[in-house]
Design an enzyme around this catalytic site. Structure first.
Site, mmCIF file in Angstrom:
data_model
loop_
_atom_site.group_PDB
_atom_site.id
_atom_site.type_symbol
_atom_site.label_atom_id
_atom_site.label_comp_id
_atom_site.label_asym_id
_atom_site.label_seq_id
_atom_site.Cartn_x
_atom_site.Cartn_y
_atom_site.Cartn_z
ATOM 1 N N GLU A 1 18.885 32.488 78.670
ATOM 2 C CA GLU A 1 19.467 33.761 79.099
ATOM 3 C C GLU A 1 20.437 34.324 78.065
ATOM 4 O O GLU A 1 20.458 35.540 77.818
ATOM 5 C CB GLU A 1 20.225 33.591 80.425
ATOM 6 C CG GLU A 1 19.380 33.077 81.560
ATOM 7 C CD GLU A 1 19.437 31.570 81.740
ATOM 8 O OE1 GLU A 1 19.394 31.121 82.897
ATOM 9 O OE2 GLU A 1 19.527 30.831 80.733
ATOM 10 N N CYS B 1 22.770 29.469 85.234
ATOM 11 C CA CYS B 1 23.974 28.667 85.490
ATOM 12 C C CYS B 1 25.191 29.596 85.549
ATOM 13 O O CYS B 1 25.092 30.809 85.342
ATOM 14 C CB CYS B 1 24.146 27.621 84.388
ATOM 15 S SG CYS B 1 24.622 28.330 82.787
ATOM 16 N N CYS C 1 25.786 31.527 82.187
ATOM 17 C CA CYS C 1 24.844 32.628 81.985
ATOM 18 C C CYS C 1 25.081 33.757 82.989
ATOM 19 O O CYS C 1 24.999 34.930 82.633
ATOM 20 C CB CYS C 1 23.417 32.111 82.069
ATOM 21 S SG CYS C 1 23.001 30.988 80.711
ATOM 22 N N HIS D 1 21.488 28.800 75.803
ATOM 23 C CA HIS D 1 20.549 28.873 76.922
ATOM 24 C C HIS D 1 19.626 30.073 76.728
ATOM 25 O O HIS D 1 19.976 31.048 76.044
ATOM 26 C CB HIS D 1 21.305 29.036 78.238
ATOM 27 C CG HIS D 1 22.058 27.817 78.661
ATOM 28 N ND1 HIS D 1 22.568 27.670 79.928
ATOM 29 C CD2 HIS D 1 22.387 26.675 77.992
ATOM 30 C CE1 HIS D 1 23.177 26.501 80.032
ATOM 31 N NE2 HIS D 1 23.087 25.887 78.860
#
Length: 146
Positions: A58, A86, A89, A56
């Protein structure tokens, strides 16, 4: 004189990264990490390219910023991300001890607020910065996939 280095300024940088992800066929989430008004990490989702569910924006940003500063803690840093982080993260952001998280669009299904994932107690959160622009990019992406 007005400080141009505000949340909207840096969210626009994250949106540029989200647009790069969009062009690559990745879910268009972009992120930048800033310290002292300087971007030290600029990333976007890479889950498809890397065949890695943890890639992701992040997560990529945390790794990049930690490498830049030479340490694992991101104190005095701010993450700008186009979509609410999410649970995964948010957990990594907790451990990084990042000082501030600014996100654009909320993720009402998978966001850390929905899952009640805790952030570090000292982490400040700002939501809704350029929310419409961030959400519109996601909507356009998913409409093009259907």
């Amino acid at each position: 004189m007005e400080n141009i280095f505000n949340d909207e300024f840096f969210m626009k940088k994250a949106l540029q990264e989200a647009e790069v992800a969009f062009e690559k066929g990745e879910i268009p989430v972009g992120a930048v990490i800033v310290i002292d008004n300087k971007v030290i990490a600029r990333t976007h989702n890479l889950t498809e390219l890397l065949h890695d569910v943890t890639a992701h924006a992040e997560m990529q940003a945390i790794t990049s910023a930690a490498n830049f500063i030479g340490g694992k803690y991101l104190k005095d840093c701010t993450l700008y991300v186009t979509l609410e982080p999410c649970q995964m993260c948010a957990g990594a952001l907790y451990w990084s001890q990042i000082s501030k998280i600014v996100f654009g669009a909320s993720d009402e299904n998978r966001g850390f607020q929905k899952t009640e994932t805790q952030l570090h107690p000292k982490t400040q959160v700002v939501s809704g910065v350029l929310e419409k622009e961030c959400a519109d990019l996601m909507i356009t992406f998913f409409k093009s996939r259907r």
